[in-house]
Structure formats: C-alpha cells, structure tokens
Design a protein around this motif. Structure first.
Motif, short mmCIF file in Angstrom:
data_model
loop_
_atom_site.label_atom_id
_atom_site.label_comp_id
_atom_site.label_asym_id
_atom_site.label_seq_id
_atom_site.Cartn_x
_atom_site.Cartn_y
_atom_site.Cartn_z
N ASP A 238 62.97 1.58 -16.05
CA ASP A 238 62.77 1.26 -17.47
C ASP A 238 61.49 1.89 -18.02
O ASP A 238 61.48 2.44 -19.12
CB ASP A 238 62.71 -0.26 -17.67
CG ASP A 238 64.07 -0.91 -17.44
OD1 ASP A 238 65.08 -0.16 -17.41
OD2 ASP A 238 64.13 -2.14 -17.30
N ASN A 239 60.40 1.81 -17.25
CA ASN A 239 59.13 2.37 -17.71
C ASN A 239 59.23 3.88 -17.88
O ASN A 239 58.64 4.46 -18.79
CB ASN A 239 58.01 2.03 -16.73
CG ASN A 239 57.61 0.57 -16.81
OD1 ASN A 239 57.90 -0.10 -17.80
ND2 ASN A 239 56.96 0.07 -15.77
N THR A 240 59.97 4.52 -16.98
CA THR A 240 60.14 5.97 -17.07
C THR A 240 60.90 6.34 -18.33
O THR A 240 60.51 7.26 -19.06
CB THR A 240 60.91 6.49 -15.83
OG1 THR A 240 60.17 6.16 -14.64
CG2 THR A 240 61.10 7.99 -15.90
N ARG A 241 61.99 5.62 -18.61
CA ARG A 241 62.77 5.92 -19.80
C ARG A 241 61.96 5.68 -21.07
O ARG A 241 62.05 6.44 -22.03
CB ARG A 241 64.06 5.08 -19.83
CG ARG A 241 65.07 5.47 -18.77
CD ARG A 241 66.46 4.99 -19.16
NE ARG A 241 66.50 3.56 -19.39
CZ ARG A 241 66.62 2.64 -18.44
NH1 ARG A 241 66.70 3.01 -17.16
NH2 ARG A 241 66.66 1.35 -18.73
N ARG A 242 61.18 4.61 -21.08
CA ARG A 242 60.35 4.33 -22.26
C ARG A 242 59.36 5.47 -22.51
O ARG A 242 59.14 5.87 -23.65
CB ARG A 242 59.61 3.00 -22.09
CG ARG A 242 60.48 1.77 -22.43
CD ARG A 242 59.63 0.54 -22.62
NE ARG A 242 59.04 0.11 -21.36
CZ ARG A 242 59.61 -0.74 -20.51
NH1 ARG A 242 60.79 -1.26 -20.79
NH2 ARG A 242 59.00 -1.09 -19.40
N SER A 243 58.79 5.98 -21.43
CA SER A 243 57.84 7.08 -21.56
C SER A 243 58.53 8.35 -22.08
O SER A 243 57.97 9.08 -22.90
CB SER A 243 57.17 7.37 -20.22
OG SER A 243 56.40 6.27 -19.79
N ILE A 244 59.75 8.58 -21.60
CA ILE A 244 60.51 9.75 -22.07
C ILE A 244 60.79 9.63 -23.56
O ILE A 244 60.64 10.60 -24.32
CB ILE A 244 61.82 9.89 -21.27
CG1 ILE A 244 61.52 10.26 -19.82
CG2 ILE A 244 62.74 10.93 -21.92
CD1 ILE A 244 62.72 10.20 -18.90
N TYR A 245 61.16 8.44 -24.01
CA TYR A 245 61.45 8.25 -25.42
C TYR A 245 60.20 8.39 -26.28
O TYR A 245 60.26 8.87 -27.42
CB TYR A 245 62.11 6.88 -25.65
CG TYR A 245 63.62 6.95 -25.61
CD1 TYR A 245 64.35 7.36 -26.71
CD2 TYR A 245 64.31 6.61 -24.46
CE1 TYR A 245 65.74 7.43 -26.68
CE2 TYR A 245 65.71 6.68 -24.40
CZ TYR A 245 66.41 7.09 -25.53
OH TYR A 245 67.78 7.17 -25.49
N ILE A 246 59.06 8.00 -25.75
CA ILE A 246 57.80 8.16 -26.49
C ILE A 246 57.50 9.63 -26.71
O ILE A 246 57.14 10.07 -27.80
CB ILE A 246 56.64 7.46 -25.74
CG1 ILE A 246 56.81 5.94 -25.81
CG2 ILE A 246 55.29 7.88 -26.32
CD1 ILE A 246 55.85 5.18 -24.93
N VAL A 247 57.67 10.44 -25.65
CA VAL A 247 57.44 11.88 -25.76
C VAL A 247 58.45 12.51 -26.71
O VAL A 247 58.11 13.35 -27.54
CB VAL A 247 57.52 12.55 -24.36
CG1 VAL A 247 57.45 14.07 -24.49
CG2 VAL A 247 56.40 12.04 -23.47
#
Length: 510
Positions: A238-247
């Motif tokens: 989940d944290n990885t996907r959230r970071s991808i969406y932020i970028v």
C-alpha cells in the motif's frame, strides 16, 4: 609529377594547413538571393547577407548556431531565415520564446498564403489547440498499434522528464510512468475519441480511481502491455502504491490545476501531417523565463518529426513534397528530445532540416551527454557569435586550423582571444560551412532587410474554450462488472457477472 603526386601535393607538409575562404568561394558554395525579389527558389542558413543580397545554404544540411545571451542570434539569423523560408514557400516550425518571431514575421507569412499555426503557451487561450493524444489514437485505432504506442511512450517520457531530473531514485518515476502508459492504453482501447485527452488522463491517474482500475487489471491478460504495467504497480504494498500515485500526480499537476491549458490540449485545430505537404508556419510561443511548458513544446517537436517521417515514407523517393525547417531557439533549455541523434541523422534525406540555437557547448553536453557529439557531427554548418566558454572557444579555434608564419612557426588561424572580439554591433559571425574554409562575415540585422518591413503581425484570435469531455472509469468499471461490455485487454468475451468471471461462447446469452 604523376597524377597521384599532383592529387596529394596540397597535403604535403609545408603547404598552409588552413586559410580564410575568399568571398568568391563563399558565393560559389551557396545560393545567391536578390532579397528584393518577390519569391526565392530556395532558402536556408545565410552564409553572408547585407540586407539587399544574400548567399544561403539551400542544401539538406543541419546547422548549429552558438551565441551567448544578447549575441543577436535571433536578429541576425532566426528572423531573416523565417522571412526567407516564407518567400521560398518552405514550411517551418520555430520555437519563439518571446513571441517576437511571430510579431515580426507572421504578416509576411500571411501575405504568402501560408497556413499558420500558433501554439501559445505564453498567453494560453489565444492561438490554436493541439491534442497530443489525437494522432496516437488514430494510429492505434487505425491498425498501426505499434506506431500509436510509440507516440504514447514518447509523450509519457516528456511529462516524466522534469520529475526524473529532480529525483535521485529512478524507481518512483519509472513506476509512475508505467501507470501513466497503462492508463493511456486504456483510453485508446475504451474511450470514445472526444474523451481521449489529457483531462481524461489526469482523471484516470487520480488516487481515488485506484480500486476500479485494480479490479479491471485483474481481468486483463498478463501478456498485454497495459496488463503488465498495471500489475507491476498494483502488486506492491500500500505504501509503495501511495508513493507512486504521489509522483504521478506531480507529473500531471499542470493538467489538474490549469483549466485553460487542459482545454487547449483537449481540442485540435492542427494537422501535423499537412506541414510537409502544404506551406505551413508553426510558431511555438513558450516563455523563456520559466520552464513550466517546455516539455509540451518538446512533445510537439518529437511528434511532428515522427508523423512527418511517416508521411515521407509514402512519397516517391521518401521525401516530403514541401521542405520542413525546424528552427529551435534555446534548444538546450528545452527538455531532452528522445532519439535526437537518430532524428537529426534521418531527417536530411526526408527533406527536413534542423537549425539548433545554443548558448554554449557545455549546455549542449549537459543536456545530451555523449549524444552531443553525434548532434554536432550531423550539423555541417557551425555559426559562432560570441562566448566566454573556453571549451567552445578552443574547439572553434582548433577546427579552423593553423597557418604558418614567415619564420616557420605555426599559429591558429584565429585564436581564442580573437574569437572573443567579434564585433556585435557590426554583426560579425564566424561561419564554418560544410567542407569549405571558414570565413568571418558581417551579417545584416533584421532591420536592414528593407523588403521584410511593413507587414503587421497577424491577429491571434482566442480559441473556442469548450470544457474537455472526460472519460469515466467508474462507468467502464460498472459496465464490465455488470456484464454489459468486455474488459479492455481481457480474454475474448470475458465478463463479470454477480462477482464471478464468465467466458461466453458466441451462441451463449448472458
């Protein structure tokens, strides 16, 4: 002396290694133009000009113009060249940082019956509209999927360039780019043409659409580009996907925050395919005091090149019927153009030329790295106006060669010190043209071209600012889950019904 000795005699030590070209040699190496004439047989880089007559390189050669800020690159070369293109009936695409090229030349262009296109990123709302996804969509839906996907990849690379330059970890940018490409492919496959635009892309990439996309991705075949890219993102924590969406949000922030820009890029009044078939003037007006919109200019240039190469392939001899000139001012201040070395190598035989304007060699190498040498090597014309950069000064000086003094010692034809003293007020420029000896000439300022005066600029009307039609992933998700339509990139006739996957035969009914 036999024939071989005669041919090689001028290379024997003792002869002068270099010298300045004579005026007769310069005239013989180019096309002579009477600037008072109404029309010209061809145009190109001016090798000499006094505002009344000029000698230009009319061949299929690329040019590199070096000059620091304030060196009059625009007034001595860019403006006169555009005026000459107009009288020769050649198409051109120019980057116009201040809007002064349009102001000075668009009146003459109109008088010559040109189709004029203005992408105005300085005063958004005026000029033309360009949808960067229209041509990829037409190619993709028209059967040439590879070409369409290639254009989409280029567009993603452009929007990701600034984020990549500011990030130390390439992983996040690459994953965000993968998700952006997958969403673009979903638009190609599932959206009606009026909804294929950057507004739809920005909406698809919003974090609140993650769940419907994730569910659809589970139904997609693993060997499809979209399916692979979606899975690469959604299998992470989940944290990885959230970071991808932020970028990803950062990459697309402009399309989410500037409505006028989104409307400009959601309509289309430009047909790039016609640039090489009828005389067309394209002005890319982009602020030079900030780089916000530079990636869009780069995206247009790359797409125009790809499309024009395709158009040239349809012609006898694989050459465009109308020559296209790319005059790229502030070339190194724009994001790096993907495949630029290959572009500049292939363009010449397709009746396209590049005129690259740079402030320094350091700037060129900083942007293109080792590819800078390929770009330089493909430019047969080098123009030098002024610089304090020692690397560039030394290279120019060395390329001009050496001469032998009366006492037998050697010195460079022009020293680094002498290069720094070319007279700006006189318009002095050192030009190395093809395989000719170099020469220094006084170039006429644009105000000295009497025949180009008296043409007021074309009015630039506002475009019709209709709100962009946006694709709804929620509607697609609902229809797939209800069995009303198959999942894009899914197995043939795979539907979701009451939460379960069904594979229907042709004669079955849901």
């Amino acid at each position: 002396m036999n024939t071989d000795e005669y041919k090689l005699g001028r290379y024997v030590r003792g002869n002068q290694e270099s010298r300045w070209a004579t005026m007769e040699e310069v005239r013989a190496a180019g096309l002579y133009l009477d600037l008072k004439a109404e029309d010209y047989p061809a145009a190109g880089l001016p090798l000499m000009s006094d505002g009344r007559v000029a000698v230009v390189d009319d061949k299929d050669t690329h040019s590199l113009i070096f000059g620091a800020t304030g060196s009059k690159k625009t007034r001595l070369f860019c403006m006169p060249m555009i005026d000459m293109f107009a009288k020769a009936g050649e198409s051109f695409v120019v980057t116009d940082p201040k809007g002064e090229l349009y102001e000075r030349t668009s009146g003459l262009v109109r008088s010559k019956g040109y189709k004029t296109v203005v992408l105005n990123f300085r005063d958004i709302g005026y000029g033309d509209q360009w949808n960067p996804l229209t041509l990829p969509y037409e190619l993709y839906r028209g059967g040439d999927r590879e070409a369409g996907i290639s254009m989409l990849n280029d567009f993603v690379a452009m929007i990701a360039a600034r984020e990549a330059a500011n990030s130390k970890d390439v992983f996040w940018g690459e994953m965000a780019s993968s998700l952006a490409l997958a969403n673009l492919l979903l638009l190609m496959e599932a959206a009606p043409p009026e909804q294929v635009n950057v507004a739809s892309l920005a909406r698809l990439c919003a974090a609140d659409n993650e769940e419907p996309l994730k569910e659809l991705a589970e139904l997609m075949k693993e060997d499809t580009i979209a399916g692979m890219n979606y899975r690469g993102v959604f299998v992470g924590a989940d944290n990885t996907r959230r970071s991808i969406y932020i970028v990803l949000y950062s990459m697309l922030r402009l399309f989410n925050t500037q409505e006028n820009l989104t409307r400009m890029l959601s309509g289309n009044t430009v047909d790039i395919r016609r640039i090489g078939r009828e005389k067309t003037a394209v002005y890319l007006i982009v602020p030079d005091e900030k780089t916000t919109y530079h990636f869009l200019v780069t995206a247009f240039i790359k797409q125009a090149y790809e499309v024009l190469i395709g158009e040239a392939q349809k012609e006898p001899g694989f050459r465009l019927p109308v020559r296209v000139n790319f005059v790229l001012d502030e070339f190194c201040n724009m994001p790096k153009i993907p495949d630029m070395p290959a572009m500049i190598s292939a363009a010449r035989s397709r009746n396209m030329r590049y005129f690259l304007v740079a402030q320094s060699m350091h700037q060129l190498r900083g942007k293109y790295g080792e590819d800078a040498d390929t770009i330089k090597g493909n430019c047969d014309n080098w123009v030098f106006l002024t610089s304090k950069e020692l690397t560039l000064l030394n290279e120019i000086s060395e390329l001009c060669g050496s001469i032998r003094r009366a006492d037998g010692t050697e010195r460079r034809l022009i020293s680094v010190s002498e290069l720094q003293r070319l007279d700006k007020e006189k318009g002095e420029a050192l030009i190395m043209h093809a395989r000719q000896y170099p020469h220094i000439t006084e170039m006429a300022d644009i105000d000295m071209y009497e025949t180009f005066k008296g043409y007021p600029a074309q009015p630039m009307p506002p475009f019709e600012a209709k709100p962009a039609q946006v694709f709804s992933i929620a509607t697609l998700h609902r229809e797939v889950m209800m069995g009303k339509r198959p999942c894009p990139f899914g197995q043939p006739q795979t539907f979701r019904h009451n939460g379960a996957s069904l594979l229907l035969d042709e004669d079955d009914e849901l």
